[in-house]
Design an enzyme around this catalytic site. Structure first.
Site, PDB file in Angstrom:
ATOM      1  N   GLU A 174       0.751  -1.283  -0.201  1.00 11.77           N
ATOM      2  CA  GLU A 174      -0.059   0.181  -0.031  1.00 11.77           C
ATOM      3  C   GLU A 174       0.878   1.366  -0.045  1.00 11.77           C
ATOM      4  O   GLU A 174       0.405   2.479  -0.622  1.00 11.77           O
ATOM      5  CB  GLU A 174      -0.991   0.053   1.066  1.00 11.77           C
ATOM      6  CG  GLU A 174      -2.149  -0.893   0.996  1.00 11.77           C
ATOM      7  CD  GLU A 174      -1.761  -2.363   1.083  1.00 11.77           C
ATOM      8  OE1 GLU A 174      -2.434  -3.380   0.823  1.00 11.77           O
ATOM      9  OE2 GLU A 174      -0.574  -2.758   1.797  1.00 11.77           O
ATOM     10  N   HIS A 219      -9.773  -5.231  10.153  1.00 13.38           N
ATOM     11  CA  HIS A 219     -10.714  -5.273   8.907  1.00 13.38           C
ATOM     12  C   HIS A 219     -12.105  -4.685   9.178  1.00 13.38           C
ATOM     13  O   HIS A 219     -12.564  -4.583   8.276  1.00 13.38           O
ATOM     14  CB  HIS A 219     -10.647  -6.408   8.121  1.00 13.38           C
ATOM     15  CG  HIS A 219      -9.326  -6.941   7.865  1.00 13.38           C
ATOM     16  ND1 HIS A 219      -8.311  -6.197   6.980  1.00 13.38           N
ATOM     17  CD2 HIS A 219      -8.654  -8.165   8.210  1.00 13.38           C
ATOM     18  CE1 HIS A 219      -7.095  -7.059   6.840  1.00 13.38           C
ATOM     19  NE2 HIS A 219      -7.615  -8.249   7.406  1.00 13.38           N
TER      20      HIS A 219
END
Length: 334
Positions: free
Chosen positions: A60, A129
């Site tokens: 990322e 998450h």
């Protein structure tokens, strides 16, 4: 108008902007062949090719860094992160670079970058998450932050984000991807940043709902009207930077009460910031303390039963609204 799912509205926004502007391209993990973790980019690789729909390695920090460089070089990248927690791995790029380069370069360059990321609980994805991190990004000057709750706003805000000259953190909610709604078909129909939506008009209490909680607040307002005779006005900010504070203040000045609903943690959250702003600028209009309804102040449980009670639902919103009126629910379940 066309009825589309939330994910379809996002896909149409991407498709229309890619057709309109050859500088727009997409980057992210599994966005090409697989069509994205939540199938938002499905079919775009076949239409635009791998030069403009780029599958990336699992990094990322690198993905966002590449996006920043491409934006500075004159392109208009749209980066997808699989879920918002992965933005933590790119936080230096987002905060220290994307948000600040325009200022550090004395205005000589801009970063027209969009970073799309889903967030939220409800899918048993556990504590790593299931975050709602809008407060982290709304804290940063130099970023624009969008939190659309309807398909129409998802499309209109994403198109506006892609056309904007500033870096945009575009936060989608995982539980909204299958929601349907009427969406304008006009390819130039944009939703302006800094323009809140009044989802329901009312006179007794203002309820401000952030992201998915705007929909929860609307359902709670309907239940309040049906079962309690309470007229609640629902405000959906739609964007947190810039924030349409005036629409919220105007509503509070009318109803004299306010409830703020968010899915994120309460300590230092969006609700805390909004409560402070309302108290500072509309204190004389308040007939009751500002109420806040938020996610539980703990890591999100994996257990479905525990997860379900760790983020707000209509009964909690109804109780908070009635509390500002000095009332208790007339029936069980609220």
């Amino acid at each position: 108008m066309a009825e589309l799912r939330y994910r379809e509205a996002l896909r149409e926004a991407l498709r229309e902007e890619m057709r309109r502007d050859q500088r727009v391209f997409l980057m992210g993990e599994d966005i090409g062949v697989f069509g994205g973790a939540f199938k938002v980019t499905e079919g775009l690789l076949e239409e635009f090719g791998e030069q403009r729909v780029r599958d990336t390695p699992i990094s990322e920090n690198s993905i966002v860094g590449f996006g920043i460089g491409a934006a500075m070089a004159g392109l208009r990248p749209v980066v997808e992160l699989m879920t918002i927690n992965f933005a933590l791995l790119a936080f230096d790029q987002i905060v220290n670079h994307a948000a600040h380069i325009h200022y550090m370069f004395g205005g000589q360059t801009r970063v027209p970058l969009v970073i799309r990321m889903p967030q939220g609980a409800g899918h048993q994805l556990g504590p790593t998450h299931s975050h709602c991190f809008e407060a982290l990004f709304a804290h940063v000057p130099g970023l624009l932050v969008a939190v659309p709750s309807t398909p129409a706003d998802a499309k209109g805000l994403l198109k506006a984000a892609i056309r904007d000259e500033n870096p945009v953190v575009f936060i989608e909610h995982e539980s909204l991807y299958s929601e349907r709604g009427e969406v304008p078909e006009d390819p130039d129909a944009l939703v302006n940043f800094g323009s809140a939506a009044i989802r329901r008009e009312g006179s007794d209490v203002t309820i401000v709902g952030v992201s998915r909680m705007a929909r929860t607040a609307t359902r709670a307002a309907q239940a309040l009207a049906d079962s309690e005779g309470v007229s609640a006005e629902v405000i959906d900010p739609r964007t947190l930077r810039p924030l349409d504070l005036e629409t919220i203040l105007a509503s509070v000045r009318k109803t004299n009460r306010c409830v703020i609903v968010e899915e994120g943690w309460p300590h230092g959250g969006v609700g805390a910031n909004l409560a402070a702003l309302i108290a500072e600028q509309a204190f004389d209009y308040l007939d009751a303390p500002i109420a806040r309804v938020s996610g539980a102040d703990l890591p999100m449980p994996y257990s479905k039963v525990l997860e379900d009670i760790a983020y707000p639902h209509e009964p909690q919103v109804m109780r908070a609204a009635l509390g500002t009126l000095g009332r208790q629910p007339a029936r069980d379940g609220a």
